[in-house]
Write a protein that holds these residues in place. Sequence first.
Motif, mmCIF file in Angstrom:
data_model
loop_
_atom_site.group_PDB
_atom_site.id
_atom_site.type_symbol
_atom_site.label_atom_id
_atom_site.label_comp_id
_atom_site.label_asym_id
_atom_site.label_seq_id
_atom_site.Cartn_x
_atom_site.Cartn_y
_atom_site.Cartn_z
ATOM 1 N N ARG A 1 -34.713 -51.045 -69.778
ATOM 2 C CA ARG A 1 -33.274 -51.036 -69.561
ATOM 3 C C ARG A 1 -32.594 -49.976 -70.431
ATOM 4 O O ARG A 1 -33.072 -49.626 -71.505
ATOM 5 C CB ARG A 1 -32.670 -52.417 -69.902
ATOM 6 N N TRP A 2 -31.467 -49.477 -69.914
ATOM 7 C CA TRP A 2 -30.655 -48.543 -70.706
ATOM 8 C C TRP A 2 -29.850 -49.377 -71.701
ATOM 9 O O TRP A 2 -28.926 -50.091 -71.344
ATOM 10 C CB TRP A 2 -29.731 -47.759 -69.777
ATOM 11 N N GLN A 3 -30.250 -49.271 -72.967
ATOM 12 C CA GLN A 3 -29.535 -49.978 -74.035
ATOM 13 C C GLN A 3 -29.265 -49.000 -75.172
ATOM 14 O O GLN A 3 -29.881 -49.056 -76.233
ATOM 15 C CB GLN A 3 -30.361 -51.171 -74.533
ATOM 16 N N ASN B 1 -27.883 -50.536 -65.564
ATOM 17 C CA ASN B 1 -28.668 -50.626 -66.809
ATOM 18 C C ASN B 1 -30.101 -50.109 -66.651
ATOM 19 O O ASN B 1 -30.913 -50.301 -67.538
ATOM 20 C CB ASN B 1 -28.715 -52.073 -67.295
ATOM 21 N N TYR C 1 -30.631 -43.902 -67.018
ATOM 22 C CA TYR C 1 -30.656 -43.343 -68.379
ATOM 23 C C TYR C 1 -31.412 -42.017 -68.410
ATOM 24 O O TYR C 1 -30.970 -41.036 -69.013
ATOM 25 C CB TYR C 1 -31.308 -44.369 -69.303
ATOM 26 N N HIS D 1 -22.725 -46.789 -66.187
ATOM 27 C CA HIS D 1 -23.307 -47.702 -67.165
ATOM 28 C C HIS D 1 -22.209 -48.430 -67.955
ATOM 29 O O HIS D 1 -22.299 -49.642 -68.187
ATOM 30 C CB HIS D 1 -24.211 -46.930 -68.126
#
Length: 876
Positions: free
Chosen positions: A606-608, A809, A814, A848
């Motif tokens: 996930r894009w975090q 996400n 990303y 996002h």
Amino acid sequence: MEKKIFKCLVASPGDTKEEREICLKIFKEVNKGLGESFGFSIEERMWEHNTRPSFSGSYSQATISDQLGNDYDLFVGIMNNKFGTETQVAGSGTEEEFNNAYQRIKNNESLDIMFYFNDAPIKKSELNSEDFNKVNNFRKKVANLGGYYWTYNGTIDFENTFRTHLTDYFVKLYSKEKTGSTKANVQFEVLRAKLKSNLDNALQAFSSQPIIWVDPVISNTNEISQNPDENYTRRIDVIEIINNPESIVFKAPPQFGLTSLAHYMILQSWERGNFWLYLDSHNTKSHNIHNAVIRETESLGLKITDVKAIILDSWNSYELDSFKKLKNLCESYKNIPIILMHTIEDGKFLKEQNDIKIEREFKHLFLLALPRTQIRKVVAEYNRVKEIGIEDNVLTKVVSDLDVLNIHRTPMNCLTLLKVAEKYFDESPINRTDMIEKVLFVLFNMDGIPRYKTKPDLKDCEYVLGRYCEMMIRTEKYNFSRDTFIKELKLFCKEKLIDLEVDVVFDVLVSNHIIIKQELDYCFRSSFWVYYFAAKRMDNDKEFAEYIFTSKKYVSFPEIIEFYTGIDRNKIDALEILTKDIKETCDIVNSKVRLTGDMNIFSQIRWQPTEEQIQSAQNQLSENVLSSGLPEEIKDQHADRSYNQIRPYSQSIQKFFAEYSLHNLMQNIRASSRALRNSDYVNPEAKREIFNEILRSWEQLSNVLLALTPILAHKGQAGFDGHSFTLQGDFGDTFETRLNRIIQVNMTNVVGFFKDDLFSPKIAPLLYEHFANTNNSNSKHKIALLLVFCRPREWRKHIQEYIVSLNKNSFYLYDIHNALLAKYNYDFTTEQERREISLLAKMCFAKHEFGSKNPSPADLKRVVLPKPKLENEQEE
């Protein structure tokens, strides 16, 4: 100031056409150098340029002499093996013209005569005893009249000799005639003009080419960094060498610019009040090289005590008497620094030891390849004069062609490619076969190489050279003697009833460094020439084509497939065989890796981003950043990160290793990608099928890299089944950080490995079709990355649709965001492209942050970006 015109009559029989062309070339050189400095111009008087048909004279030679006139200032006579046709008053037209000139001297007219006789060996079959006796008798006549003639050994020697003599003639003339200056000032100006002319001649490879000097990359070691910028930042300043002369050996492979560097140092030294002497090793003998120093010094009106350094150019360790020359020079001039320009083979350059055993200490320095920033200087100056295209596009093409051809980044190679680009510029250099054919044409017609009576037909040359390269590939023997080469080609020409002067072909190839000498033998300097000619042979001989495919030789050198498919862009046989082979090889790798095909860790990531990453992303996309983006120098350095300048030094032909499946898979991908790129006219289904296998192989390589990730994170290097991978750049300080980052760049790396092999704007429809229809998320993402990297027409529409389709996400969002940022910062883009890239990157970020499926213009405006601090602003 009005220029003074010096008329020069060139008289010679019909077998001296080449020498007459050399005279014209040197007249132009002198006019451009000394002539511009001292306000004079040489005007040729030659029957082929200054006469017309007429019946006005009593006989033809009288008509010619009358039209050429009798008011010339300099007479240049040349004789080879023919004496010429008898006239009514002399044994030949040349003798009659000489008699007229000599009579003017007897009448005390202002005139000088230079006469040259060729003493080069001649074949018995071409010898005419009557002409031979007439030429010898005339030579005696010139001597008996009190004349001092000069003998030369072939056209190359004539060119060097005549250039020196004509330059000296005007140097001495203007030393006497110049008024209003001291003798010292006149000497300085005259020699400065001559030395500048020498440098200009060394820098000029082609007529009408702009004269360009770029600072060389001089290193005190031959341990070359893979990154060319590291060598450039550590380079030694040539001016420091000039200011503090010492005995030095400069080492470099052919065409790295040793001669240009020699003349540059001599000119710069003279500008600083010091005289350095230049000697060409090819024009000296070991027993009297010390006398050559004295003769050259005195010819310039100087004394041996004026010499502060001696440069011996064109020296190599395998020529007869080479060490004797150096030993004699060192012993004769013990107190004068000697600078040796040592030409060394590519393959030995990296291994060469300091093995020159002379009783003198030499400092060893090395000339290295140019970084992209220096190539830009060559391109910018050339493009300023020739207006080829947008500078960044021309630069990218030249750099790309150098890389694909696997040749050194030298000024000479850059100029050759720029010469081709003058007439055949394509911003997307796709068909290398066509490009190399144009390079070959330029090289075969290069200024300064011998012009023979029968110029070789390029198609004939390609045909017979293809046969010879077939023989080398089959026997795996790539070194040969001159006699073997000529013998084999003559036999083939006889078999095929081809009329070709094979020895001329060999000499042209050697003159252009396509073939080079390696101690006692010869070889093709760059392996791509072997592949190119062999590909031409495959096209002419189906049996050889079948041999290349069935033996899997092409896996060792994918270039042969690229050149083969580029001939007519319709080689269905290549695509069918390659599709089958890449599928089989991919299956073998899959069986060894043992990772399940449906494993997809990227869908689970996930894009975090952290706050720091968010701030960094905002800053990079600020609308307040200057429209030009990062400085060109920074972009050039970034673009050079993946360039390996060591690779061109090794041009050995690789072998096929059946047991190394991963190595062979990567080679298969390259060959298949290049074949697909060149297959515009093959039926669409065949193109779809091979593209599917290429993407499947990309996926397999991704799996291999995932399997190797822990080892790479731990050791920085990992290998598998014939291929190794190494971390380059900053991947973090801890194992966990490195592991995370290696996984994140997995797909970017795979696409980066092969994008230049595969991409062409012409295959964009195939990319878009597969992009729209594939259900494999990893394959779709790799195509998306390829579109971002290469940006074919309509790329923005497809990437925008892709961004809309992704989860807010997801890792894919990303990754595409990071790819866009990298291109925004480091690619050489137009303003329109920068706006498009910026918009798409903001779209990723807005999606996002705000969760919109398809961010609107209002959403994009909500991405408030702070104004970045300028370099001179301080924190408060």
